[in-house]
Write an enzyme that holds these catalytic residues in place. Structure first.
Site, mmCIF file in Angstrom:
data_model
loop_
_atom_site.group_PDB
_atom_site.id
_atom_site.type_symbol
_atom_site.label_atom_id
_atom_site.label_comp_id
_atom_site.label_asym_id
_atom_site.label_seq_id
_atom_site.Cartn_x
_atom_site.Cartn_y
_atom_site.Cartn_z
ATOM 1 N N ASP A 155 -47.672 39.339 51.730
ATOM 2 C CA ASP A 155 -48.686 40.042 52.521
ATOM 3 C C ASP A 155 -49.531 40.836 51.541
ATOM 4 O O ASP A 155 -48.992 41.662 50.794
ATOM 5 C CB ASP A 155 -48.024 41.007 53.513
ATOM 6 C CG ASP A 155 -47.134 40.291 54.511
ATOM 7 O OD1 ASP A 155 -47.438 39.140 54.869
ATOM 8 O OD2 ASP A 155 -46.123 40.895 54.925
ATOM 9 N N GLU A 213 -52.613 36.297 61.101
ATOM 10 C CA GLU A 213 -52.494 37.460 60.204
ATOM 11 C C GLU A 213 -53.309 37.201 58.939
ATOM 12 O O GLU A 213 -52.876 36.425 58.084
ATOM 13 C CB GLU A 213 -51.021 37.694 59.818
ATOM 14 C CG GLU A 213 -50.113 38.008 61.005
ATOM 15 C CD GLU A 213 -48.650 38.206 60.605
ATOM 16 O OE1 GLU A 213 -48.311 38.090 59.412
ATOM 17 O OE2 GLU A 213 -47.847 38.473 61.508
HETATM 18 ZN ZN LIG Z 1 -46.053 38.384 56.073
#
Ligand SMILES: [Zn+2]
EC number: 3.4.13.22
Length: 240
Positions: A155, A213
């Protein structure tokens, strides 16, 4: 001719031997309540990485200059409102770390750095997240595990190397609204450009984007890399 034959015999014995040990490792490890094989100790982890050095875990700040981190899971300011990590560090499999290094080099000449929110995440943390928020719109289902548990998901966002400030992106990290989706287009043109730049940089090194995301990227051959449940303290000793 005889020598060639001998070489072929030796080579196939060696290759077959390796194949057997790979299968043996997977077969001998216990399965958890979801039927998943989880590596949770240094011995099994060592056996796994011995098969393929690209499975080694590396601390990516040793690899990537100017790497910044913001571990929100080490604070209470995350979607679970609980502190989930103790002394985290950004670890990835060598395969993913090499790809991310190429991403960082591409960005650096554009005056940008990588800011990591999360990389490797121990499987038990995925279970804890699910206990708090059992909804697969927000958390990974432990029945499947997460790419983060396999050390091949990351991320991240971009930051300006001169100011040190993160670039404007569609949402904050772990914002689970439609605004975080890649197909959400009602955004400022600067934000759209930033989101696309991150995506281009990651995809050209083989990472895949997640539709929902903008910050999450992963390597496609995820299941080749076993699920891991090794905490950060032990990973510090095992990582290269
Ligand atoms: Zn992630």
């Amino acid at each position: 001719m005889k020598l060639q034959y001998l070489i072929i015999m030796l080579a196939s014995t060696f290759l077959l031997g390796n194949t057997r040990s790979a299968a043996q490792l997977t077969n001998t490890l216990p399965k958890n309540e979801f039927g998943l094989t989880i590596i949770d100790n240094g011995i099994d982890f060592g056996a796994s990485t011995a098969q393929d050095s690209l499975k080694q875990m590396v601390a990516i700040d040793n690899y990537i200059v100017h790497l910044a981190t913001d571990f929100v899971y080490a604070t209470t300011k995350n979607f679970t409102h609980q502190k989930l990590y103790s002394k985290p560090k950004a670890y990835l499999r060598l395969a993913a770390a090499k790809a991310l290094l190429a991403v960082a080099n591409y960005l650096e000449i554009r005056g940008l750095g990588i800011l990591i929110y999360d990389a490797y995440r121990p499987y038990s943390v995925t279970k804890t997240m699910w206990q708090i928020v059992p909804d697969d719109r927000y958390a990974a289902n432990p029945a499947k595990g997460s790419g983060h548990n396999r050390g091949i998901a990351v991320d991240l966002t971009l930051y300006d190397l001169q100011t040190g400030l993160p670039l404007p992106m569609p949402t904050a990290f772990d914002d689970f609204t439609e605004k975080a989706h890649h197909n959400y287009m009602q955004l400022d043109s600067v934000v759209l450009t930033n989101r696309q730049l991150l995506r281009t940089a990651m995809e050209q090194q083989g990472f895949k984007a997640l539709d929902t995301e903008w910050w999450h990227y992963y390597l496609p051959n995820a299941t080749y890399f076993e699920l891991l449940d090794i905490d950060f303290k032990q990973m510090k000793r095992l990582a290269k």
